[in-house]
Design a protein around this motif. Sequence first.
Motif, PDB file in Angstrom:
ATOM      1  N   ASP A 171       0.863  -1.216  -0.132  1.00  0.00           N
ATOM      2  CA  ASP A 171      -0.038   0.097   0.110  1.00  0.00           C
ATOM      3  C   ASP A 171       0.871   1.295  -0.077  1.00  0.00           C
ATOM      4  O   ASP A 171       0.197   2.259  -0.546  1.00  0.00           O
ATOM      5  CB  ASP A 171      -0.932   0.155   1.113  1.00  0.00           C
ATOM      6  CG  ASP A 171      -2.045  -1.076   1.045  1.00  0.00           C
ATOM      7  OD1 ASP A 171      -2.380  -1.450   0.041  1.00  0.00           O
ATOM      8  OD2 ASP A 171      -2.482  -1.430   2.136  1.00  0.00           O
ATOM      9  N   ASP A 172       2.046   1.193   0.629  1.00  0.00           N
ATOM     10  CA  ASP A 172       2.692   2.372   0.859  1.00  0.00           C
ATOM     11  C   ASP A 172       3.841   2.509  -0.553  1.00  0.00           C
ATOM     12  O   ASP A 172       4.748   3.397  -0.787  1.00  0.00           O
ATOM     13  CB  ASP A 172       3.592   2.413   1.817  1.00  0.00           C
ATOM     14  CG  ASP A 172       4.689   1.278   2.264  1.00  0.00           C
ATOM     15  OD1 ASP A 172       4.634   0.521   1.342  1.00  0.00           O
ATOM     16  OD2 ASP A 172       5.299   1.249   3.289  1.00  0.00           O
ATOM     17  N   GLY A 173       3.856   1.751  -1.413  1.00  0.00           N
ATOM     18  CA  GLY A 173       4.361   1.658  -2.797  1.00  0.00           C
ATOM     19  C   GLY A 173       5.857   0.913  -2.545  1.00  0.00           C
ATOM     20  O   GLY A 173       6.412   0.555  -3.567  1.00  0.00           O
ATOM     21  N   LEU A 174       6.284   0.358  -1.272  1.00  0.00           N
ATOM     22  CA  LEU A 174       7.586  -0.139  -1.219  1.00  0.00           C
ATOM     23  C   LEU A 174       7.465  -1.449  -1.766  1.00  0.00           C
ATOM     24  O   LEU A 174       6.513  -2.295  -1.302  1.00  0.00           O
ATOM     25  CB  LEU A 174       8.038  -0.024   0.288  1.00  0.00           C
ATOM     26  CG  LEU A 174       8.272   1.271   1.028  1.00  0.00           C
ATOM     27  CD1 LEU A 174       8.858   1.115   2.447  1.00  0.00           C
ATOM     28  CD2 LEU A 174       9.430   1.861  -0.082  1.00  0.00           C
ATOM     29  N   MET A 175       8.649  -2.015  -2.531  1.00  0.00           N
ATOM     30  CA  MET A 175       8.690  -3.290  -2.931  1.00  0.00           C
ATOM     31  C   MET A 175       9.697  -4.111  -2.260  1.00  0.00           C
ATOM     32  O   MET A 175      10.671  -3.533  -1.432  1.00  0.00           O
ATOM     33  CB  MET A 175       9.013  -3.297  -4.403  1.00  0.00           C
ATOM     34  CG  MET A 175       7.747  -2.782  -5.022  1.00  0.00           C
ATOM     35  SD  MET A 175       8.216  -2.362  -6.775  1.00  0.00           S
ATOM     36  CE  MET A 175       9.023  -0.820  -6.729  1.00  0.00           C
ATOM     37  N   GLN A 176       9.762  -5.491  -2.349  1.00  0.00           N
ATOM     38  CA  GLN A 176      10.717  -6.347  -1.665  1.00  0.00           C
ATOM     39  C   GLN A 176      12.096  -6.005  -2.180  1.00  0.00           C
ATOM     40  O   GLN A 176      12.189  -5.382  -3.296  1.00  0.00           O
ATOM     41  CB  GLN A 176      10.365  -7.688  -2.060  1.00  0.00           C
ATOM     42  CG  GLN A 176       9.183  -8.416  -1.309  1.00  0.00           C
ATOM     43  CD  GLN A 176       9.012  -9.747  -1.399  1.00  0.00           C
ATOM     44  OE1 GLN A 176       9.867 -10.654  -1.037  1.00  0.00           O
ATOM     45  NE2 GLN A 176       7.947 -10.031  -2.356  1.00  0.00           N
ATOM     46  N   PRO A 177      13.082  -5.772  -1.432  1.00  0.00           N
ATOM     47  CA  PRO A 177      14.690  -5.741  -1.690  1.00  0.00           C
ATOM     48  C   PRO A 177      15.027  -6.466  -2.823  1.00  0.00           C
ATOM     49  O   PRO A 177      14.628  -7.522  -3.109  1.00  0.00           O
ATOM     50  CB  PRO A 177      15.287  -5.698  -0.466  1.00  0.00           C
ATOM     51  CG  PRO A 177      14.699  -6.821   0.311  1.00  0.00           C
ATOM     52  CD  PRO A 177      12.965  -6.646  -0.078  1.00  0.00           C
TER      53      PRO A 177
END
Length: 433
Positions: A171-177
Motif C-alpha cells: 500500500d505504501d508503494g515499497l517493494m521487496q528488496p
Amino acid sequence: MKTIHCQQRLDVRADYDVIVAGAGPAGICAAVAAARQGAKVALVERYGVVGGNLTAGYVGPILGMVGRGTMRDELVRLLGVPDNDMIGITGKAHDIERAKCVLAELIARETIDVYLQSTVYDVIKEGDAVRGLLLATNEGPLALTARITVDATGDAVVSYLAGAAIEKGRDDGLMQPVTLEFTIDGVDDTRGVVCIGDVDEVELGGERFLDFCRRCADEGKLPQKLAAVRLHPTTHAGQRQVNTTQVNGVDSTRVDHLFRAEVELRQQIGLLVDFFRTNLPGYEQCRCISSGTTVGVRESRRVIGDYVITAEELAAGKRFDDAVVHRAEFIVDIHNPAGAGQAEERIQYCEPYDLPYRCFTPRGVENLYTAGRCISGTHRAHASYRVMSICMAMGEAVGIAAALCVRKGCTPRTLNVGELQRTMTDRGIELFD
C-alpha cells in the motif's frame, strides 16, 4: 526535460503465431509449450543467455511446487536437481554454468526463433489488441508481429507499454528488496552450516543460526540489513549458494535505481565473504567464485487481470473451475521492503492452491497473456507464486493457451478454457484433485 521527435519506418522482420518476451523460467516454458503445439514461435530475450533467474540471475535452489506432469518436472531433471522440494529442505542450487547450455539446447530442439540481446521498447497495437513488438537490437530496431504475445519479462514491460493497468508493491508503494546471489567454494561440508532461509531452525554452537547472525549485526560485525544469512547447498561438494545481499528502496523499472544497487550489492559480497571466513566454522577458506550478472528482482510491476488473486485464497488452498496451474505451493515470502529479514512477524504457509486462467489475461488488453511474477495478484499473493517452479507451470499453461488461440482463431478472452484444460490434461498435466 527536452522532447525530441524522430521518424522511422520499420519493415516487419517476421510474422509469428506467438511471440514470448522474456526467456526466464516462465518464458522458456511458454515458448517450448507453444512450439510443441505446432505454433510458429519467437522468443525474445534482453540478455545474451537464456534462463533468466535460472542463469543470469543466479537464483537457486528452484523453490515452490506444482501438480504433477508440468514442464517443471522436465526442467528440474534436465538441471540435475530432481529432488528439489517446495521450501528447500532437500533442495540444491543447480550448476548454473551447465544450465546455460542445457536450457539453450532445450529450446534449440524446438522450432523457435530466438532473438538474444534484443530489448522490447514498444508494442504494435490496433485498438486494444497487441499485434507485435518493437525490438532494439544490434541490427537496429526490428518489428515482429504475432497473433498472440506472452509477457514473461518479470517487470511486465510488454503489458506496461501496451497500457495495461499496473500496480507496484504494497500500500505504501515499497517493494521487496533486490539481491545479488553468489556462489562460494572452499567450505568444509563436515563443519559448514547450511541455512535454507527464515523458516530454518538450524543451530550454530547451540544458538539458532539466524539469531546468531542477527546478534552479529547488532554487534556491528554485519550490516543490519544483512542479518538474514541464507546458505544453500549446491550440486557440488564444498559450495554454498548465498542469498543474503540486500538493497532496499530499489524499483527495477527505474533505470536511475539500478546502478547504485549494483555497486552496493557487489560491495556486500566482499563483506559477507570476510564475515564467513572470520565467524563461521568450516568457512575459513571460502571464496566467491561467481555471481549473478544482473540484480535479482523479487517484485516490481503486477498486471491487473480479469481476476486478482489474494494471499488469503492461496493460504486456504482455493480451487477454481478455470484452473490452469494446480496445487501450487510456497510460503508468503515477503522480504522486508523496509529492513532485514521478513516483513511479517509470522510466515504465512499456504495449502496447495490453484491459479485461475483469468489471472493471466490483462484487463482491457487483447491478444496478450502474462506469465511469471507479473501476473494478476495482490502484493502478498505475489510473494508466494513468484518462485520459479510456479512460474514454469504458468508459462507452460499460457504457451499451450496461446497456440490454441491461433489454431481456433480466437482471442485469449474468448478461448474455451475447458478445451485448454483438456489439452493440458491430455499432456499429463494434473489440474484437478
